[in-house]
Design a protein around this motif. Structure first.
Motif: not given
Length: 129
Positions: A1-13
């Motif tokens: 779950m943490a990996f998905t949040l980090v990946l989402s944050a990087l994609l948005i940034a």
């Protein structure tokens, strides 16, 4: 779950960064020092070329109004040349352009007083985009 949040944050940034970069690239950029220097040289050469009469006999018989306008145009040419030699910034080059265009206006007045084609009026300075 943490990996998905980090990946989402990087994609948005990354998406936000791409949008900001794209908007900045669309803004017109102020002319560089080299652009301003080329523009100043252009107007100075144009003024100098206008001071060379196609037929010197026409200018010899110039009336008082034409003579004053030709004198002012020649003074603007000398001043613009001197300023160009000392110019270092875009603002300095813009001042050279202004003086040269002022000289072209005097030249236009002189040509009209002599009954010659007044030549096209100086166009607005183009800013590259």
């Amino acid at each position: 779950m943490a990996f998905t949040l980090v990946l989402s944050a990087l994609l948005i940034a990354g998406a936000v960064t791409a949008v900001v970069a794209r908007r900045r690239s669309r803004r017109p950029r102020p002319p560089s020092g080299l652009d301003a220097e080329a523009e100043a040289n252009h107007w100075l050469v144009r003024l100098g070329g206008g001071l060379v009469p196609p037929d010197a006999r026409t200018w010899v018989g110039a009336g008082e109004e034409a003579g004053r306008a030709l004198t002012r145009a020649a003074e603007c040419h000398r001043e613009a040349r001197a300023r160009l030699a000392a110019a270092r910034t875009a603002a300095d080059y813009a001042e050279v352009t202004r003086v040269a265009r002022e000289g072209l206006a005097h030249l236009r007045t002189a040509r009209t007083a002599l009954g010659l084609d007044p030549a096209p009026a100086p166009a607005a300075v183009c800013v590259p985009q």
